[in-house]
Design an enzyme around this catalytic site. Structure first.
Site, PDB file in Angstrom:
ATOM      1  N   ASP A  40       0.863  -1.165   0.000  1.00  0.00           N
ATOM      2  CA  ASP A  40       0.000   0.000   0.000  1.00  0.00           C
ATOM      3  C   ASP A  40       0.919   1.242   0.000  1.00  0.00           C
ATOM      4  O   ASP A  40       2.143   1.146   0.113  1.00  0.00           O
ATOM      5  CB  ASP A  40      -0.969  -0.023   1.191  1.00  0.00           C
ATOM      6  CG  ASP A  40      -2.185   0.854   0.934  1.00  0.00           C
ATOM      7  OD1 ASP A  40      -3.229   0.652   1.564  1.00  0.00           O
ATOM      8  OD2 ASP A  40      -2.077   1.762   0.066  1.00  0.00           O
TER       9      ASP A  40
HETATM   10  C1  GLC Z   1      -4.310   4.329  -0.352  1.00  0.00           C
HETATM   11  C2  GLC Z   1      -5.217   3.177   0.046  1.00  0.00           C
HETATM   12  C3  GLC Z   1      -5.296   2.093  -0.985  1.00  0.00           C
HETATM   13  C4  GLC Z   1      -5.193   2.702  -2.364  1.00  0.00           C
HETATM   14  C5  GLC Z   1      -3.780   3.239  -2.503  1.00  0.00           C
HETATM   15  C6  GLC Z   1      -3.546   3.913  -3.869  1.00  0.00           C
HETATM   16  O1  GLC Z   1      -3.558   4.726   0.755  1.00  0.00           O
HETATM   17  O2  GLC Z   1      -4.973   2.571   1.306  1.00  0.00           O
HETATM   18  O3  GLC Z   1      -6.534   1.390  -0.786  1.00  0.00           O
HETATM   19  O4  GLC Z   1      -5.453   1.724  -3.361  1.00  0.00           O
HETATM   20  O5  GLC Z   1      -3.460   4.158  -1.460  1.00  0.00           O
HETATM   21  O6  GLC Z   1      -4.350   5.023  -3.993  1.00  0.00           O
END
Ligand code: GLC
Length: 748
Positions: free
Chosen positions: A266
């Site tokens: 993430d």
């Molecule tokens: C965010 C979220 C994740 C998302 C990623 C890209 O922090 O936790 O669900 O897909 O970043 O945007």
């Protein structure tokens, strides 16, 4: 490309190139383009690292649009030493341009197949816009309404979530082989939906049994459905950040679940394992993550900064790097990017695909199916043309009904029809007035960090005038419809709330209106279960519409007038109040259960509130009434390999057509570990005309009775079971049977 060619390509790449494939940048790296949506914190360090390594990055986050993507892809491939195409990834959570209801609302449809159709539509639009991967489905099981991201989940039930996980992955990837598909990315592995205190990014503390039995199965369902990517969760699992947790990622995800796709961290999560106090520094974080099997570093920059050195210093085997790079190349190959690096991105295709009639109809149908009728006293709904109706509430005119992950759809555009606009179209000839009544949020509340949020500019004088106008309108109306609820940015990421009521300013308006006119119909917009005690007590009808997407206005009017009938069911319990949270229907049996109507002291209860939620999982009314017969079983002994048919006859005893979702629950009366009071094991939607009846049957086999015994082993135990069949999780409609197994002594 053939596999052999991919391996030849891999073997011809430099160490720097390989490390680059495992790194992701945002659009601002390319020719100064502004990152179209920053969805995480921009750490100084990662900004520096991204700037220095972006030219070798293997993927891009947050860029969209066919023209943008084709321009970036062409320029990038020219410079890339082996002309390897970029992967373009984005959060397409509930639609790309045609925005449909948020995932929690989709869960309320109790119709996973329909959610799969919505996902396929989103993939078609996203692919036309140049995207390759969507960071969806989010399949985190949720039991705590304080957590803002419950809006992104399909709810509290492991069986329902697993059905949705499968259907959404298959939906996104349905057209694989053509261009109208995206690679799905199941997230967030694992257990992100159980933060302590419902507070975003907090630690998860679950027993091993609960983690395996309730929180893991939906991810496995997505993996078995062929999800080509998975994303690690921010928080720790057993004290180790998921992103560097080898037991979780190598043994469970890749080992037991058999996931062989690309694993992405993430946002900046690899680097943040240093902040967790587990990785000593960036290099240590990079080493741990790669050893744990994380293939792509999203936005922390530690991979391109440190992986080359770690391999050169003999701390990491190059073979480990190669394993990850090959998975990234295989994903690009699966998408056909080596043959068509644009994946069909095309402005003409955008024009004929975006917001087309077929897509808007899908969004409309999803909205209608997702609404949950929580109360309808004396059938005050549906409304009728001879009534004088006043719409009073901030969601009368608000376009902000798309949910917090809808930045590509844009509430600002005229595409979103407000409740008022839909009513003015549909209620020609009716006597209707419209009044905002008050701003969505209390003065002074600022939802910081949400770039597209515009604080209300209403002055106190305006608010007072709106209130007085609303009170007068309420006095003159036969029925008052109140579109109200939390702001769409009060749910979503980094949007935990300790109090889960509608904003105070709206509560005041609601009280003022209901004091002059008792005939109030509350239409509640939310990204989570709310504390609706006051509203439910005073309103004569309550319709939960969640964040219904761009066709929500029309769907609301059609349901309020009876053109369409409500059929949604709660995918997540609505607590009596926040003090009850976390609350869920499938809690384990206890030694001193609370029994309704038997007020005893030494039982599991509160002194100051009821033990049960205000509205339970699986609950939702229709505009008619249905009667179920007693539960019938084809036999009351089950041997492994056999099946029992459990059935009821359901009859529409009302005056209107209705669609009911008949639900099958099982209880394992005695187990080697305490078993849930009941668990959903089947659901069937049935539409009946007035007076019509139908048999609804479910087949029960031993697989339905298996539960987690130890990692890698689910098994059933002989003994007594109860079958419940009803229209929500509180049903006591049951019949007993026994599972007989040759060898095991029975848990009598
Ligand atoms: C965010 C979220 C994740 C998302 C990623 C890209 O922090 O936790 O669900 O897909 O970043 O945007």
């Amino acid at each position: 490309m053939e596999q052999r060619q991919l391996i030849d390509l891999l073997n011809d790449m430099s160490l720097e190139e390989k490390a680059g494939q495992l790194f992701q940048v945002t659009g601002d790296w390319f020719d100064g383009m502004e990152a179209l949506e920053q969805t995480g914190p921009e750490a100084e360090e990662s900004a520096r690292l991204r700037k220095s390594y972006g030219h070798l990055a293997g993927s891009v986050l947050g860029v969209y649009g066919a023209a943008n993507i084709k321009r970036i892809q062409s320029a990038y491939m020219e410079r890339q030493p082996h002309h390897i195409p970029l992967l373009f990834m984005l959060d397409i959570i509930n639609g790309y341009k045609t925005i449909y209801p948020i995932p929690l609302a989709q869960g309320a449809m109790f119709d996973p197949e329909f959610a799969g159709d919505c996902a396929a539509m989103a993939a078609k639009e996203g692919a036309a816009g140049g995207l390759h991967v969507t960071f969806s489905p989010m399949v985190d099981l949720v039991r705590d309404a304080r957590w803002g991201r419950v809006m992104e989940s399909t709810g509290e039930d492991v069986y329902l979530n697993s059905l949705y996980a499968k259907s959404m992955v298959e939906g996104y990837q349905r057209q694989q082989g053509g261009t109208d598909f995206l690679a799905a990315c199941v997230k967030h592995f694992a257990g992100y939906g159980a933060p302590e205190g419902g507070r975003e990014y907090q630690t998860m503390e679950l027993s091993n049994g609960t983690f395996h039995e309730f929180y893991l199965p939906a991810y496995e369902s997505a993996v078995k459905a062929g999800s080509r990517m998975a994303m690690t969760a921010f928080q720790t699992v057993n004290g180790i950040p998921a992103t560097v947790n080898r037991a979780l990622l190598r043994e469970i995800l890749r080992g037991k679940m058999g996931f062989n796709g690309v694993l992405i961290s993430d946002y900046a999560a690899i680097g943040e394992t240093v902040v967790h106090g587990v990785s000593k520094d960036g290099a240590d974080a990079a080493r741990r993550a790669l050893e744990a099997g994380v293939d792509i570093d999203m936005m922390s920059g530690v991979y391109p900064e440190y992986l080359v050195g770690l391999v050169k210093d003999g701390i990491l085997e190059e073979a480990l790097l190669d394993e990850s790079v090959l998975r990234v190349l295989e994903l690009k190959n699966w998408l056909g990017l080596f043959e068509d690096p644009f994946h069909g991105a095309d402005e003409a295709r955008e024009a004929r695909t975006f917001l087309c009639e077929e897509h808007r109809k899908l969004a409309y149908e999803a909205a209608v199916k997702s609404f949950v009728l929580l109360k309808n006293e004396d059938a005050i709904l549906p409304l009728s043309p001879n009534q004088k109706i006043a719409f009073i509430g901030p969601y009368t005119d608000s376009r902000d009904m798309l949910g917090s992950w809808s930045f590509t759809g844009g509430a600002e555009t005229g595409e979103v029809k407000t409740v008022r606009a839909a009513a003015e179209e549909a209620l020609a000839g009716w006597s209707v007035t419209y009044h905002t009544g008050c701003p969505v949020l209390d003065p002074g509340i600022v939802l910081e960090g949400f770039d597209r949020y515009k604080p209300s500019s209403a002055t106190q004088e305006e608010t007072d005038r709106w209130r007085e106008e609303a009170r007068k309108a309420a006095e003159e109306a036969d029925v008052v419809v109140m579109p109200l609820g939390e702001h769409c940015f009060q749910s979503g990421e980094a949007a935990s709330r300790a109090f889960i009521e509608i904003p105070k300013i709206q509560q005041d308006l609601f009280r003022a209106v209901s004091e002059v006119n008792p005939n109030v119909v509350a239409v509640v917009f939310s990204g989570r279960p709310l504390d609706l005690r006051v509203i439910s007590e005073r309103a004569r009808a309550v319709l939960s519409v969640w964040m219904p997407g761009m066709e929500g206005g029309r769907a609301i009017i059609d349901v309020l007038t009876g053109t369409r009938t409500p059929s949604g069911k709660l995918p997540m319990s609505f607590p009596y109040c926040v003090g009850q949270v976390p609350v869920h229907y499938d809690s384990l049996m206890t030694g001193r259960p609370y029994r309704k109507g038997k007020p005893e002291r030494y039982v599991s209860r509160y002194q100051d509130i009821p033990a049960d939620p205000l509205y339970s999982f699986g609950y939702g009314l229709t505009y008619t009434s249905m009667e179920l017969s007693e539960v019938r079983l084809s036999k009351n002994e089950l041997m492994p390999g056999e099946e029992i048919e459990a059935s009821v006859t359901i009859k529409n005893t009302g005056k209107r057509e209705g669609t009911e979702t008949v639900q099958l629950y099982l209880r394992d009366v005695t187990g080697s570990t305490a078993r849930p009071v009941k668990q959903l094991k089947g659901l069937k939607r049935v539409t009946l005309q007035p007076g019509e009846e139908a048999k609804v049957a479910f087949s029960i086999g031993e697989d339905h009775l298996k539960f987690f015994q130890k990692p890698g082993l689910w098994d059933s135990e002989a003994g007594a079971f109860l079958v419940f069949i009803g229209t929500d999780s509180r049903t006591e409609h049951s019949a007993p049977f026994r599972l007989k197994k040759q060898e095991a002594s029975e848990n009598t």
